[in-house]
Design an enzyme around this catalytic site. Structure first.
Site, mmCIF file in Angstrom:
data_model
loop_
_atom_site.group_PDB
_atom_site.id
_atom_site.type_symbol
_atom_site.label_atom_id
_atom_site.label_comp_id
_atom_site.label_asym_id
_atom_site.label_seq_id
_atom_site.Cartn_x
_atom_site.Cartn_y
_atom_site.Cartn_z
ATOM 1 N N ASP A 129 36.071 51.633 21.440
ATOM 2 C CA ASP A 129 36.418 51.235 20.082
ATOM 3 C C ASP A 129 35.149 50.887 19.303
ATOM 4 O OD1 ASP A 129 39.051 51.576 20.640
ATOM 5 O OD2 ASP A 129 39.550 49.460 20.757
ATOM 6 N N ARG A 178 38.096 59.445 17.848
ATOM 7 C CA ARG A 178 39.200 58.885 17.064
ATOM 8 C C ARG A 178 38.665 58.555 15.683
ATOM 9 N NH1 ARG A 178 40.599 53.403 19.107
ATOM 10 N NH2 ARG A 178 41.603 54.477 20.853
#
Length: 323
Positions: A129, A178
């Site tokens: 992330d 992502r």
């Protein structure tokens, strides 16, 4: 103003600590898949049965001790074991800061490498992330170092509000990425502040990676973005196997199922653990619509838990001051 308010709450260590103590009573159970691995894996099983993949996040904020970082690593390794044991359609999402990025880079790299290595042996993907701007370069450095070591089961997140997002998207065209809009408060020097500018950049990096990248995860609850992607992939004959839509656990469940039934690859971001407060406040900060989405879910279930969660910052603040 509302966005800044929730971001400020997410970064408040006292409120994070109080939230851990008082658990999920304020309603976060609607958007956090339990506090332990068995509870979380049951949610993963249910999503898999509906044709939806999962990416699993062991929640954690403000890690400044190596002992805490090592404990987080062990928990994530246990998640890898659980995915293997249940043969779940799931992969790992992790935050480098939880694994020691703010303590020592080399220590963090070894921690992440251990996870990526074990996951690689089980054919499980690991996504790092992306956090706030000061952690952007170190996180990309981690990605580069891991790729140079031969790992192909690792990727990261690129945030559309950064001015550099398109350049980074082009650089990592050989990597599973992502793509998100961004959920932290950043300086105008490095990030767009206007919603229209962020949306425009988001569409640009999505199109860039869909056309030139490998696998693309498009993480959004925005109907306009989703519709744009649907039309774009059809117009450019992009295979449905080259991308997926992602949404957060507990948000827009009907749309999640609808997209999966329409044949699109779909993945739900499944967070679990007691350290839920910062994660949840950033979700409220991302889009004012998120508050509306949750309130709708609350009223259909005839509960008041979400109202308590939106007001939870004030409750927790009072509880903290009393201690």
């Amino acid at each position: 103003m509302l966005r800044d308010f929730f971001i400020g709450l997410s970064e408040n260590q006292l409120l994070n600590t109080a939230a851990k103590k008082y658990g999920l009573q304020l309603g976060a159970q609607q958007v956090v898949a339990g506090t332990n691995i068995p509870e979380m894996m049951e949610s993963v099983r249910e999503l898999n049965e509906a044709g939806i993949s999962c990416t699993i996040d062991n929640l954690g904020e403000f890690v400044f001790e190596k002992s805490e970082a090592i404990q987080a690593k062990e928990q994530i390794l246990a998640v890898v074991d659980a995915i293997r044991e249940q043969q779940a359609d799931a992969h790992i999402s992790l935050k480098p800061s939880q694994l020691g990025l703010d303590i020592d880079y080399d220590f963090c790299k070894q921690q992440v490498k251990e996870i990526v290595d074990k996951a690689s042996k089980e054919n499980i993907f690991v996504n790092m992330d992306m956090e706030n701007y000061p952690r952007l370069e170190p996180t990309l450095r981690l990605l580069d170092d891991l790729k140079e070591s031969g790992y192909t089961n690792v990727g990261t997140v690129l945030q559309a509000y950064f001015h550099r997002a398109l350049d980074d998207t082009k650089k990592y065209d050989d990597t599973r990425i992502r793509l998100v809009k961004g959920a932290y408060k950043e300086s105008p020097d490095v990030a767009y502040q206007d919603k229209q500018a962020i949306d425009a950049n988001y569409i640009q990096i999505i199109e860039e990676h869909l056309l030139n990248g490998t696998f693309t995860s498009i993480a959004t609850h925005d109907d306009k973005i989703i519709d744009h992607v649907k039309h774009f992939v059809k117009a450019h004959n992009i295979s449905l196997d080259q991308f997926e839509f992602q949404m957060l656990y507990g948000f827009r469940k009907d749309l999640q199922l609808q997209l999966a039934k329409e044949g699109y690859r779909f993945c739900v971001y499944v967070p679990f653990g007691a350290d839920w407060y910062g994660y949840f406040m950033r979700r409220l900060a991302e889009r004012p619509q998120n508050i509306n989405l949750m309130l709708k879910q609350v009223f259909t279930k005839k509960t008041n838990t979400m109202i308590g969660l939106v007001a939870g910052a004030f409750v927790l603040g009072r509880l903290t001051k009393r201690k």
